[in-house]
Design a protein around this motif. Structure first.
Motif, PDB file in Angstrom:
ATOM      1  N   ALA A 121       0.865  -1.180   0.000  1.00 55.91           N
ATOM      2  CA  ALA A 121       0.000   0.000   0.000  1.00 55.91           C
ATOM      3  C   ALA A 121       0.899   1.226   0.000  1.00 55.91           C
ATOM      4  O   ALA A 121       1.893   1.272   0.728  1.00 55.91           O
ATOM      5  CB  ALA A 121      -0.920   0.020   1.217  1.00 55.91           C
ATOM      6  N   ILE A 122       0.565   2.210  -0.816  1.00 57.26           N
ATOM      7  CA  ILE A 122       1.374   3.425  -0.941  1.00 57.26           C
ATOM      8  C   ILE A 122       0.712   4.541  -0.147  1.00 57.26           C
ATOM      9  O   ILE A 122      -0.486   4.813  -0.307  1.00 57.26           O
ATOM     10  CB  ILE A 122       1.510   3.842  -2.410  1.00 57.26           C
ATOM     11  N   ILE A 123       1.488   5.195   0.726  1.00 61.69           N
ATOM     12  CA  ILE A 123       0.978   6.309   1.515  1.00 61.69           C
ATOM     13  C   ILE A 123       1.465   7.605   0.887  1.00 61.69           C
ATOM     14  O   ILE A 123       2.673   7.827   0.750  1.00 61.69           O
ATOM     15  CB  ILE A 123       1.442   6.218   2.978  1.00 61.69           C
ATOM     16  N   THR A 124       0.530   8.465   0.488  1.00 64.54           N
ATOM     17  CA  THR A 124       0.855   9.748  -0.137  1.00 64.54           C
ATOM     18  C   THR A 124       0.105  10.854   0.585  1.00 64.54           C
ATOM     19  O   THR A 124      -1.128  10.840   0.634  1.00 64.54           O
ATOM     20  CB  THR A 124       0.459   9.747  -1.629  1.00 64.54           C
ATOM     21  N   HIS A 125       0.852  11.785   1.172  1.00 67.29           N
ATOM     22  CA  HIS A 125       0.250  12.890   1.916  1.00 67.29           C
ATOM     23  C   HIS A 125      -0.764  12.402   2.951  1.00 67.29           C
ATOM     24  O   HIS A 125      -1.847  12.965   3.102  1.00 67.29           O
ATOM     25  CB  HIS A 125      -0.422  13.886   0.965  1.00 67.29           C
ATOM     26  N   SER A 129      -3.304   3.993  -0.178  1.00 66.71           N
ATOM     27  CA  SER A 129      -3.994   3.322  -1.273  1.00 66.71           C
ATOM     28  C   SER A 129      -4.432   1.926  -0.850  1.00 66.71           C
ATOM     29  O   SER A 129      -3.998   1.408   0.178  1.00 66.71           O
ATOM     30  CB  SER A 129      -3.065   3.216  -2.483  1.00 66.71           C
ATOM     31  N   GLU A 130      -5.256   1.319  -1.667  1.00 67.89           N
ATOM     32  CA  GLU A 130      -5.590  -0.081  -1.463  1.00 67.89           C
ATOM     33  C   GLU A 130      -4.352  -0.943  -1.747  1.00 67.89           C
ATOM     34  O   GLU A 130      -3.595  -0.633  -2.663  1.00 67.89           O
ATOM     35  CB  GLU A 130      -6.724  -0.508  -2.403  1.00 67.89           C
ATOM     36  N   PRO A 131      -4.129  -2.005  -0.971  1.00 66.62           N
ATOM     37  CA  PRO A 131      -2.963  -2.876  -1.253  1.00 66.62           C
ATOM     38  C   PRO A 131      -3.079  -3.513  -2.633  1.00 66.62           C
ATOM     39  O   PRO A 131      -4.153  -3.978  -3.024  1.00 66.62           O
ATOM     40  CB  PRO A 131      -3.052  -3.930  -0.140  1.00 66.62           C
ATOM     41  N   ILE A 132      -1.958  -3.519  -3.360  1.00 70.48           N
ATOM     42  CA  ILE A 132      -1.899  -4.176  -4.663  1.00 70.48           C
ATOM     43  C   ILE A 132      -0.635  -5.020  -4.732  1.00 70.48           C
ATOM     44  O   ILE A 132       0.232  -4.946  -3.854  1.00 70.48           O
ATOM     45  CB  ILE A 132      -1.928  -3.156  -5.825  1.00 70.48           C
ATOM     46  N   VAL A 133      -0.530  -5.838  -5.778  1.00 72.05           N
ATOM     47  CA  VAL A 133       0.629  -6.714  -5.948  1.00 72.05           C
ATOM     48  C   VAL A 133       1.910  -5.881  -5.949  1.00 72.05           C
ATOM     49  O   VAL A 133       1.954  -4.776  -6.504  1.00 72.05           O
ATOM     50  CB  VAL A 133       0.500  -7.507  -7.266  1.00 72.05           C
ATOM     51  N   THR A 134       2.970  -6.402  -5.338  1.00 72.43           N
ATOM     52  CA  THR A 134       4.198  -5.646  -5.102  1.00 72.43           C
ATOM     53  C   THR A 134       4.775  -5.037  -6.374  1.00 72.43           C
ATOM     54  O   THR A 134       5.108  -3.850  -6.405  1.00 72.43           O
ATOM     55  CB  THR A 134       5.254  -6.548  -4.432  1.00 72.43           C
ATOM     56  N   LYS A 136       3.434  -4.230  -9.230  1.00 73.81           N
ATOM     57  CA  LYS A 136       2.609  -3.141  -9.749  1.00 73.81           C
ATOM     58  C   LYS A 136       2.712  -1.917  -8.850  1.00 73.81           C
ATOM     59  O   LYS A 136       2.723  -0.773  -9.336  1.00 73.81           O
ATOM     60  CB  LYS A 136       1.154  -3.596  -9.877  1.00 73.81           C
ATOM     61  N   ALA A 137       2.782  -2.135  -7.538  1.00 72.86           N
ATOM     62  CA  ALA A 137       2.876  -1.021  -6.602  1.00 72.86           C
ATOM     63  C   ALA A 137       4.190  -0.267  -6.776  1.00 72.86           C
ATOM     64  O   ALA A 137       4.223   0.970  -6.748  1.00 72.86           O
ATOM     65  CB  ALA A 137       2.744  -1.524  -5.167  1.00 72.86           C
ATOM     66  N   ILE A 138       5.288  -1.011  -6.956  1.00 67.20           N
ATOM     67  CA  ILE A 138       6.591  -0.367  -7.148  1.00 67.20           C
ATOM     68  C   ILE A 138       6.598   0.435  -8.437  1.00 67.20           C
ATOM     69  O   ILE A 138       7.088   1.570  -8.487  1.00 67.20           O
ATOM     70  CB  ILE A 138       7.712  -1.420  -7.141  1.00 67.20           C
ATOM     71  N   THR A 139       6.041  -0.129  -9.503  1.00 66.98           N
ATOM     72  CA  THR A 139       5.964   0.582 -10.777  1.00 66.98           C
ATOM     73  C   THR A 139       5.158   1.871 -10.636  1.00 66.98           C
ATOM     74  O   THR A 139       5.555   2.933 -11.131  1.00 66.98           O
ATOM     75  CB  THR A 139       5.339  -0.314 -11.854  1.00 66.98           C
ATOM     76  N   LYS A 140       4.023   1.786  -9.932  1.00 71.65           N
ATOM     77  CA  LYS A 140       3.176   2.978  -9.724  1.00 71.65           C
ATOM     78  C   LYS A 140       3.902   4.015  -8.871  1.00 71.65           C
ATOM     79  O   LYS A 140       3.876   5.215  -9.165  1.00 71.65           O
ATOM     80  CB  LYS A 140       1.867   2.584  -9.059  1.00 71.65           C
ATOM     81  N   TYR A 141       4.558   3.560  -7.815  1.00 72.13           N
ATOM     82  CA  TYR A 141       5.280   4.477  -6.928  1.00 72.13           C
ATOM     83  C   TYR A 141       6.353   5.247  -7.696  1.00 72.13           C
ATOM     84  O   TYR A 141       6.471   6.470  -7.583  1.00 72.13           O
ATOM     85  CB  TYR A 141       5.908   3.687  -5.783  1.00 72.13           C
TER      86      TYR A 141
END
Length: 294
Positions: A121-125, A129-134, A136-141
């Motif tokens: 899960a990515i924390i922004t400000h 976010s909802e937890p997603i596969v690692t 995909k999350a790293i790519t989005k981050y």
């Protein structure tokens, strides 16, 4: 979780009691905790005398060995030596995989996140976010944090394009020839060397190529268009990021432009088997010929 006025020994028993453990259970694990933390010589020293690294090692050891249902680990790999970091990663893997307990791992270290986490899960400000596969999350981050790299703000780097087979398409097939074209406004120095760094989706270095090392090429100051061609880019399919570095033998590194562009490597059947190594097996696609000696 360490009380500064209490010794390491007292803190271990206090933390165990808070977790609901009996004294004999804590005593059974006491030696393992001290050995892992590496503070056997200081077990009866108040924790306030410990360095920050030693305090974190002790706190992590207490939490990991006293078997909480959920282990919350916040940037523990930001301190301590490489040996402690290696042991910490191995212990977290063991807790998660062998003991079937939950680890909430908080970190900006994407290599560690990639190794340890099954979802992210990515924390922004302050919003999560909802937890997603690692992966995909790293790519989005990285896409979010590097969105500004569309505009190059480094004065000496005017433009960079990556051209597989002479045409830029944003994607490169595995083992395809690639040309990096750099428009540079080099400082007024003699014999400047230029380097390109390729990093994977965790920002770990995958490859570095340098004009002086690869071909003995150096450049004088002024506006230049410099090309570097690779006959093959043997990388597994995923996203990659690029740094550009300029250096002078007499003055060292003159400038570094980080994450100035990115590209995606897509699969190609280079082996003729329809298979390629996964990103978890490494980043290189090497030509290897197998046979059995009779």
């Amino acid at each position: 979780g360490m009380h500064p006025e209490m010794t390491a020994r007292e803190n271990i028993y206090l933390n165990g009691a808070i977790m609901g453990m009996k004294r004999r259970e804590i005593t059974k694990k006491f030696d393992d905790i001290i050995d892992f933390a590496g503070c056997k010589m200081y077990v009866d020293t108040p924790v306030k005398r410990f360095s920050s690294g030693m305090s974190v090692r002790l706190g992590f050891a207490v939490a990991a060995f006293l078997e909480p249902e959920i282990l919350i680990v916040d940037e523990v790999l930001a301190v301590g030596d490489s040996e402690f970091q290696r042991k910490a990663v191995e212990k977290m893997k063991s807790v998660s995989q062998n003991e079937s307990r939950t680890i909430l791992f908080v970190s900006h270290n994407l290599n560690s996140v990639s190794q340890l986490c099954s979802s992210v899960a990515i924390i922004t400000h302050g919003e999560m976010s909802e937890p997603i596969v690692t992966d995909k999350a790293i790519t989005k981050y990285l896409a979010d944090t590097n969105a500004a790299m569309e505009t190059i703000t480094v004065q000496w780097l005017k433009r960079i394009t990556i051209s597989p087979a002479g045409k830029y398409v944003g994607q490169i097939k595995t083992c395809q020839p690639v040309t990096f074209e750099l428009e540079l406004d080099l400082p007024d120095e003699n014999e400047i060397e230029v380097g390109v760094v390729i990093k994977d989706e965790t920002l770990a270095r995958v490859a570095v190529f340098n004009s002086l090392v690869n071909s003995g090429a150096v450049f004088n100051g002024g506006n230049k268009i410099i090309c570097c061609r690779l006959e093959s880019l043997p990388l597994v399919p995923t996203n990659y990021f690029v740094d550009v570095v300029i250096a002078c033998a007499n003055k060292g590194i003159l400038g570094r432009a980080e994450n100035v562009t990115q590209f995606e490597v897509v699969a190609d059947d280079v082996y003729g088997t329809g298979r390629l190594p996964s990103t978890k097996q490494g980043k290189l696609v090497l030509q290897a010929h197998w046979r059995q000696n009779e």
